[in-house]
Design a protein around this motif. Structure first.
Motif, PDB file in Angstrom:
ATOM      1  N   LEU A   1       0.816  -1.216   0.000  1.00  0.00           N
ATOM      2  CA  LEU A   1       0.000   0.000   0.000  1.00  0.00           C
ATOM      3  C   LEU A   1       0.851   1.266   0.000  1.00  0.00           C
ATOM      4  CD1 LEU A   1      -2.887  -0.844   2.531  1.00  0.00           C
ATOM      5  CD2 LEU A   1      -2.955  -0.937   0.034  1.00  0.00           C
ATOM      6  N   GLY A   2       1.980   1.233   0.698  1.00  0.00           N
ATOM      7  CA  GLY A   2       2.864   2.396   0.729  1.00  0.00           C
ATOM      8  C   GLY A   2       3.444   2.703  -0.640  1.00  0.00           C
ATOM      9  N   ASN A   3       3.853   1.660  -1.368  1.00  0.00           N
ATOM     10  CA  ASN A   3       4.345   1.852  -2.740  1.00  0.00           C
ATOM     11  C   ASN A   3       3.267   2.476  -3.614  1.00  0.00           C
ATOM     12  OD1 ASN A   3       5.840  -1.425  -2.524  1.00  0.00           O
ATOM     13  ND2 ASN A   3       6.844   0.540  -2.156  1.00  0.00           N
ATOM     14  N   TYR A   4       2.048   1.992  -3.452  1.00  0.00           N
ATOM     15  CA  TYR A   4       0.936   2.468  -4.274  1.00  0.00           C
ATOM     16  C   TYR A   4       0.668   3.950  -4.049  1.00  0.00           C
ATOM     17  CZ  TYR A   4      -3.883   3.268  -5.761  1.00  0.00           C
ATOM     18  OH  TYR A   4      -5.014   3.799  -6.333  1.00  0.00           O
TER      19      TYR A   4
ATOM     20  N   ASP B   1       3.225  -1.472  12.504  1.00  0.00           N
ATOM     21  CA  ASP B   1       3.779  -1.124  13.811  1.00  0.00           C
ATOM     22  C   ASP B   1       3.923   0.376  14.027  1.00  0.00           C
ATOM     23  OD1 ASP B   1       5.764  -0.635  12.009  1.00  0.00           O
ATOM     24  OD2 ASP B   1       7.240  -1.995  12.879  1.00  0.00           O
ATOM     25  N   GLY B   2       3.410   1.177  13.084  1.00  0.00           N
ATOM     26  CA  GLY B   2       3.490   2.623  13.226  1.00  0.00           C
ATOM     27  C   GLY B   2       4.694   3.250  12.555  1.00  0.00           C
ATOM     28  N   ARG B   3       5.719   2.435  12.230  1.00  0.00           N
ATOM     29  CA  ARG B   3       6.862   2.966  11.484  1.00  0.00           C
ATOM     30  C   ARG B   3       6.504   3.063  10.008  1.00  0.00           C
ATOM     31  NH1 ARG B   3      11.760  -0.939  12.926  1.00  0.00           N
ATOM     32  NH2 ARG B   3      10.111  -2.493  12.625  1.00  0.00           N
ATOM     33  N   LYS B   4       7.369   3.708   9.226  1.00  0.00           N
ATOM     34  CA  LYS B   4       7.142   3.799   7.785  1.00  0.00           C
ATOM     35  C   LYS B   4       6.934   2.408   7.208  1.00  0.00           C
ATOM     36  CE  LYS B   4       9.414   5.060   3.453  1.00  0.00           C
ATOM     37  NZ  LYS B   4      10.644   5.585   2.813  1.00  0.00           N
ATOM     38  N   MET B   5       5.897   2.268   6.361  1.00  0.00           N
ATOM     39  CA  MET B   5       5.618   0.971   5.763  1.00  0.00           C
ATOM     40  C   MET B   5       6.778   0.575   4.864  1.00  0.00           C
ATOM     41  SD  MET B   5       2.233  -0.367   3.650  1.00  0.00           S
ATOM     42  CE  MET B   5       1.123   0.063   4.992  1.00  0.00           C
ATOM     43  N   SER B   6       7.356  -0.591   5.139  1.00  0.00           N
ATOM     44  CA  SER B   6       8.541  -1.026   4.401  1.00  0.00           C
ATOM     45  C   SER B   6       8.676  -2.537   4.488  1.00  0.00           C
ATOM     46  CB  SER B   6       9.800  -0.363   4.960  1.00  0.00           C
ATOM     47  OG  SER B   6      10.969  -0.933   4.417  1.00  0.00           O
ATOM     48  N   LYS B   7       9.089  -3.149   3.375  1.00  0.00           N
ATOM     49  CA  LYS B   7       9.340  -4.592   3.385  1.00  0.00           C
ATOM     50  C   LYS B   7      10.449  -4.934   4.373  1.00  0.00           C
ATOM     51  CE  LYS B   7       9.808  -4.512  -1.147  1.00  0.00           C
ATOM     52  NZ  LYS B   7       9.035  -3.358  -1.643  1.00  0.00           N
ATOM     53  N   SER B   8      11.436  -4.046   4.500  1.00  0.00           N
ATOM     54  CA  SER B   8      12.565  -4.321   5.393  1.00  0.00           C
ATOM     55  C   SER B   8      12.146  -4.335   6.860  1.00  0.00           C
ATOM     56  CB  SER B   8      13.685  -3.292   5.178  1.00  0.00           C
ATOM     57  OG  SER B   8      13.230  -1.990   5.451  1.00  0.00           O
ATOM     58  N   TYR B   9      11.064  -3.643   7.207  1.00  0.00           N
ATOM     59  CA  TYR B   9      10.553  -3.653   8.579  1.00  0.00           C
ATOM     60  C   TYR B   9       9.534  -4.776   8.813  1.00  0.00           C
ATOM     61  CZ  TYR B   9      12.475   1.100   9.108  1.00  0.00           C
ATOM     62  OH  TYR B   9      13.291   2.190   9.177  1.00  0.00           O
TER      63      TYR B   9
ATOM     64  N   ILE C   1       1.600  -3.943   4.149  1.00  0.00           N
ATOM     65  CA  ILE C   1       0.350  -4.578   3.726  1.00  0.00           C
ATOM     66  C   ILE C   1       0.391  -4.697   2.207  1.00  0.00           C
ATOM     67  CG2 ILE C   1      -2.169  -4.387   3.644  1.00  0.00           C
ATOM     68  CD1 ILE C   1      -2.026  -2.640   6.152  1.00  0.00           C
ATOM     69  N   PRO C   2       0.543  -5.923   1.676  1.00  0.00           N
ATOM     70  CA  PRO C   2       0.593  -6.092   0.222  1.00  0.00           C
ATOM     71  C   PRO C   2      -0.623  -5.466  -0.446  1.00  0.00           C
ATOM     72  CG  PRO C   2       1.236  -8.126   1.311  1.00  0.00           C
ATOM     73  CD  PRO C   2       0.721  -7.199   2.389  1.00  0.00           C
ATOM     74  N   LEU C   3      -0.386  -4.814  -1.577  1.00  0.00           N
ATOM     75  CA  LEU C   3      -1.439  -4.058  -2.247  1.00  0.00           C
ATOM     76  C   LEU C   3      -2.625  -4.920  -2.632  1.00  0.00           C
ATOM     77  CD1 LEU C   3      -2.530  -1.502  -3.590  1.00  0.00           C
ATOM     78  CD2 LEU C   3      -1.067  -1.984  -5.564  1.00  0.00           C
TER      79      LEU C   3
ATOM     80  N   LYS D   1      -7.051 -11.913   4.181  1.00  0.00           N
ATOM     81  CA  LYS D   1      -5.748 -11.540   4.748  1.00  0.00           C
ATOM     82  C   LYS D   1      -5.642 -10.036   4.972  1.00  0.00           C
ATOM     83  CE  LYS D   1      -3.104 -15.480   3.022  1.00  0.00           C
ATOM     84  NZ  LYS D   1      -1.979 -15.919   2.160  1.00  0.00           N
ATOM     85  N   LEU D   2      -6.289  -9.259   4.088  1.00  0.00           N
ATOM     86  CA  LEU D   2      -6.284  -7.805   4.273  1.00  0.00           C
ATOM     87  C   LEU D   2      -6.963  -7.442   5.590  1.00  0.00           C
ATOM     88  CD1 LEU D   2      -5.781  -4.914   3.228  1.00  0.00           C
ATOM     89  CD2 LEU D   2      -7.982  -5.061   2.027  1.00  0.00           C
ATOM     90  N   ARG D   3      -8.107  -8.057   5.858  1.00  0.00           N
ATOM     91  CA  ARG D   3      -8.819  -7.792   7.115  1.00  0.00           C
ATOM     92  C   ARG D   3      -7.942  -8.164   8.314  1.00  0.00           C
ATOM     93  NH1 ARG D   3     -14.269  -7.503   8.465  1.00  0.00           N
ATOM     94  NH2 ARG D   3     -14.925  -8.332   6.445  1.00  0.00           N
TER      95      ARG D   3
END
Length: 337
Positions: free
Chosen positions: A18-21, A200-208, A212-214, A220-222
């Motif tokens: 979602l962050g990438n989007y 977790d409140g940090r910037k959405m990132s795969k490394s963290y 949430i996958p787009l 799974k989204l719920r």
């Protein structure tokens, strides 16, 4: 009228979230429909090799990213959408640029300096331990991506500004030695670009591991939205939307009027459970049509490949004659016809 060439690379090392989007894909899709711009979007699969030595992961990511952009409505009639590895002239240009780039310039690259600093902090005797030439010369390949198509504008995050400045330096040096061949690119920074918080409140990132996958399934989204951290305020207690992950996610998708209404509900003390349900329904309804197209595309890899090959044909219609000109400029040509 000459259109401004705008170029964006997408590294193929993960699944879009979602962050990438919100931060990159959505504005790029909108730009692809702008008749006054010539957008170039490419899958940066050679760049991916710097960080990832898992072939299947790179193949899977390339397929998922291409399907994502197509499912979201990328206008390929107005856009050159290609895979970096399908344009071999880029790699040839990268070598030409290597030969005019000062090592000292690369020594100053943030990623390289950070890796060296980490080694020194860990007490390593060799400050270059584990640092590949791919990481060291990454800015040169990025410069080749940009300069091959003489992109005048390159949308980047603030952490990438240095690479655009380096591309300008490299282009200027080449132009000084061999004549004016390259436009000096300009970094376009989205000052108000959206940055989403993750689970977790940090910037959405795969490394963290908080993304949430787009195109996650509804179920799974719920489940992921229900995992988002909140404070301990009870239903009925007024809540502050500022700094709240649930609110920031909702705001990234909703209209101003809808956002104002939710802000009012926060003041009234909406329960976290109800807010999570509202957020799930809103995001799910927003992405459901594109998710359906995405799933269909993932089952039709031949169509994805056809779109990428068409983009490669458009790209090479530019790169093949340009590299011929550059070869002549540096003295690489046939001795006789």
């Amino acid at each position: 009228m000459n259109k401004a060439i705008v170029l964006t690379g997408i590294t193929t090392t993960g699944t879009p979230h979602l962050g990438n989007y919100v931060g990159a894909i959505r504005p790029a899709i909108a730009a692809s429909k702008d008749a006054n711009v010539a957008p170039f979007y490419f899958l940066a699969d050679y760049h991916a090799l710097i960080k990832c030595q898992e072939p299947e992961k790179i193949r899977k990511s390339s397929r998922e990213i291409a399907a994502t952009w197509l499912a979201l409505g990328l206008d390929t009639s107005n856009t050159v959408f290609y895979r970096q590895s399908d344009v071999p002239e880029i790699m040839e240009l990268a070598w030409m640029l290597c030969c005019v780039t000062a090592k000292g310039l690369m020594n100053r690259a943030h990623a390289y300096k950070s890796a060296v600093a980490e080694n020194e902090q860990d007490g390593e005797h060799d400050p270059d331990k584990g640092i590949s030439m791919g990481l060291f010369s990454y800015p040169i390949l990025m410069a080749a991506d940009i300069l091959m198509f003489n992109a005048s504008k390159v949308p980047v995050g603030k952490d990438q500004i240095q690479h655009i400045e380096m591309a300008r330096d490299i282009a200027g040096r080449f132009n000084h030695i061999y004549g004016e061949h390259f436009v000096l690119p300009e970094a376009i920074i989205e000052e108000n670009g959206a940055t989403l918080a993750g689970l977790d409140g940090r910037k959405m990132s795969k490394s963290y591991n908080n993304a949430i996958p787009l195109f996650e399934s509804e179920k799974k989204l719920r489940k992921l939205i229900n995992k988002i951290k909140t404070n301990s305020l009870e239903p009925g207690e007024p809540k502050d939307p500022n700094g709240c992950t649930l609110f920031s996610l909702y705001q990234a998708f909703a209209s101003k009027a809808e956002t104002d209404e939710i802000r009012r509900r926060y003041a009234e003390g909406i329960s976290w459970g109800e807010m999570k349900q509202i957020l799930f329904e809103y995001i799910n309804n927003h992405i459901a049509p594109a998710r359906e197209r995405y799933e269909a595309l993932m089952q039709a890899p031949a169509h994805i490949e056809e779109e990428l090959q068409e983009g490669a044909r458009k790209a090479r219609a530019i790169s093949v004659p340009f590299i011929k000109t550059l070869r002549e400029a540096v003295g690489i040509s046939r001795i006789s016809l």
